[in-house]
Structures are given as C-alpha cells and as structure tokens.
Enzyme design. Structure first.
Site, mmCIF file in Angstrom:
data_model
loop_
_atom_site.group_PDB
_atom_site.id
_atom_site.type_symbol
_atom_site.label_atom_id
_atom_site.label_comp_id
_atom_site.label_asym_id
_atom_site.label_seq_id
_atom_site.Cartn_x
_atom_site.Cartn_y
_atom_site.Cartn_z
ATOM 1 N N ASP A 31 50.364 52.648 -6.657
ATOM 2 C CA ASP A 31 49.997 52.784 -5.232
ATOM 3 C C ASP A 31 49.454 51.473 -4.694
ATOM 4 O OD1 ASP A 31 48.915 55.970 -6.175
ATOM 5 O OD2 ASP A 31 50.442 55.597 -4.650
ATOM 6 N N PHE A 139 42.977 58.853 -0.933
ATOM 7 C CA PHE A 139 41.913 59.191 -1.887
ATOM 8 C C PHE A 139 42.491 60.021 -3.027
ATOM 9 C CE2 PHE A 139 38.681 57.437 0.667
ATOM 10 C CZ PHE A 139 39.066 57.673 1.989
ATOM 11 N N GLY A 141 42.395 62.758 -6.350
ATOM 12 C CA GLY A 141 41.741 64.028 -6.710
ATOM 13 C C GLY A 141 41.626 65.049 -5.593
ATOM 14 N N ASP A 171 53.839 63.943 -4.317
ATOM 15 C CA ASP A 171 52.792 62.976 -4.686
ATOM 16 C C ASP A 171 51.460 63.405 -4.105
ATOM 17 O OD1 ASP A 171 52.375 59.361 -4.044
ATOM 18 O OD2 ASP A 171 51.156 60.823 -5.125
ATOM 19 N N GLY A 173 47.723 65.755 -5.525
ATOM 20 C CA GLY A 173 47.238 67.128 -5.725
ATOM 21 C C GLY A 173 47.956 67.901 -6.797
HETATM 22 C C1 DX5 Z 1 47.648 59.105 -2.577
HETATM 23 C C2 DX5 Z 1 48.422 58.381 -3.676
HETATM 24 C C3 DX5 Z 1 48.652 59.271 -4.886
HETATM 25 C C4 DX5 Z 1 47.346 59.576 -5.630
HETATM 26 C C5 DX5 Z 1 47.579 60.758 -6.548
HETATM 27 O O1 DX5 Z 1 46.418 58.680 -2.434
HETATM 28 O O2 DX5 Z 1 49.688 58.051 -3.157
HETATM 29 O O3 DX5 Z 1 49.604 58.673 -5.764
HETATM 30 O O4 DX5 Z 1 46.958 58.470 -6.372
HETATM 31 O O5 DX5 Z 1 46.334 61.147 -7.074
HETATM 32 P P1 DX5 Z 1 46.084 62.697 -7.400
HETATM 33 O O6 DX5 Z 1 47.209 63.117 -8.330
HETATM 34 O O7 DX5 Z 1 44.730 62.715 -8.064
HETATM 35 O O8 DX5 Z 1 46.108 63.437 -6.096
HETATM 36 ZN ZN ZN Z 2 51.362 57.442 -4.404
#
Ligand code: DX5
Ligand code: ZN
Length: 215
Positions: A31, A139, A141, A171, A173
């Site tokens: 990211d 963010f 989580g 992507d 959650g």
């Molecule tokens: C959004 C990012 C995601 C995030 C996924 O902020 O694009 O790739 O890092 O993190 P989780 O799986 O914890 O939601």
């Molecule tokens: Zn991502």
C-alpha cells in the site's frame, strides 16, 4: 481464492522476517498512501524498492494517490508486476492504464466503498483486476463493510456479460472468520493485512490457515 498479504500491516521492525513468513502467499500487496487521498503515509520509493528486491512474490503496488498520473511514473521504474490505482480521482483514468500497458505492467483499478460499480463501465475492459475496497482506505484493522460483498456479485455479473476474465479482489476487513462468506460472493482474491500480521497464531501460521480455508 488467492491470498495477498498487505505488508503495511506487518511488524515493520521485523520486515525481513515478515516477508519470509509470507513467502508462500499468492502475491504481495504494497500500500502506497500520499497523505491526501487517504490520511496516512506508508512506503516511499526507496523502501518499496527494497521490499520488491527482497521478496520473490508476484508484487502489487496499491497506489492510493490523488495524483496517480504523476506518482505512477516513479513506481513503474521499480517494475512491480501490478499497479492498482483509484480511477475516481482522475477525469481520464485511461491515461494511467495506457502508461502501465506501455511499461508492460498489469493494471488494476480500486474503488472505494462510496463508488458504484457502474463507474467502471468505460474502463473495466482495459484492466486486469478490480479491487473492491472492503473498508474506507487509510487505516488497518477496520471491519468489513458488507455492501462490498454485494458489489462483488454485481461486478461478477458484468464481467461475465462482457466475456472478460478480470480478477475481483477484495481489500480491507478480510479475516479468517469472514473468508467463506467472501468466497461465496465470487471474489477471486483477498488482500489481508491485520488478519494475517496481527493474528495470535503468528504470521506464518495465520497465512497457512488462510490458505487452508480459502481452498
Ligand atoms: C486500506 C489498505 C488495505 C489494508 C488492509 O487501508 O488498502 O490493504 O492495509 O488491512 P486490513 O486487512 O487490516 O483491513
Ligand atoms: Zn491495499
């Protein structure tokens, strides 16, 4: 269903170990955040280059930038396998798609929870994958927004109608507990951040559990 760990969620003080722990994943999701399109910052060019040089996984850069046409140039030079950007920030997103095709890089577009699938109509036939954001990016989580799953079914219908073989990626959650429900909504691959890197099983065992459940 393929698994792509989101390395921004790793323990960055042990980045090399974490990259080793996820070396059996299907791809690596990196990211990139510009502090404008999303309120956070993550990896710059140098850090991204080091990650790409170290990991032998298929690599995806998820460019969360309000100026993808400007920023994409810098990340193209690092030759990742895929660059995914958010089309809603541009009047003409195809300009980024053409740049990526010229560079021989697979193209992805990502849409935030507020963007309807219909917004993809004019570009979907030009890209290799669509990322449906399961959360509002920025963010880690966060809880999966269930409306994203309905979007996935709608997108799968459009892909079928148009005779495309575009991958549908979710992507944000994604957890072991909701993986089966996600699979039932025609998702081809999932990006997983805290669900792997913050799991109490530990990174390597968590990835194994995801691969076993995703079969
Ligand atoms: C959004 C990012 C995601 C995030 C996924 O902020 O694009 O790739 O890092 O993190 P989780 O799986 O914890 O939601
Ligand atoms: Zn991502």
């Amino acid at each position: 269903m393929k698994i792509g760990p989101s390395i921004m969620c790793a323990n960055l003080l042990r980045l090399q170990d974490e990259l080793n722990y996820v070396s059996q994943a299907d791809w690596l999701h990196i990211d990139i955040m510009d502090g404008y399109m999303v309120p956070d910052f993550t990896f710059g060019i140098e850090a991204t280059e080091q990650i790409l040089n170290y990991s032998s996984l298929k690599s995806e850069i998820h460019l969360m930038s309000k100026s993808p046409l400007e920023h994409v140039e810098q990340y193209v030079k690092l030759k990742p396998d895929i660059i995914t950007f958010h089309p809603e920030v541009l009047y003409d997103p195809l300009r980024v798609v053409y740049k990526l095709k010229e560079a021989g890089i697979q193209t992805g577009i990502a849409i935030n929870p507020s963007i309807p699938i219909v917004a993809l109509n004019e570009v979907i036939h030009q890209v290799d994958r669509v990322i449906i954001m399961g959360v509002n990016p920025g963010f880690i989580g966060q809880k999966l927004l269930k409306a994203s799953l309905t979007k996935s079914l709608h997108l799968a219908d459009i892909i079928k109608q148009k005779g495309l073989n575009t991958d549908i990626i979710l992507d944000g959650g994604v957890k072991l507990e909701n993986l089966k429900e996600i699979y039932e909504h025609k998702v081809d691959g999932v990006v997983v951040g805290t669900g792997i890197f913050h799991h109490n099983l530990g990174t390597e065992a968590a990835l194994k559990a995801f691969k076993h459940t995703a079969k």
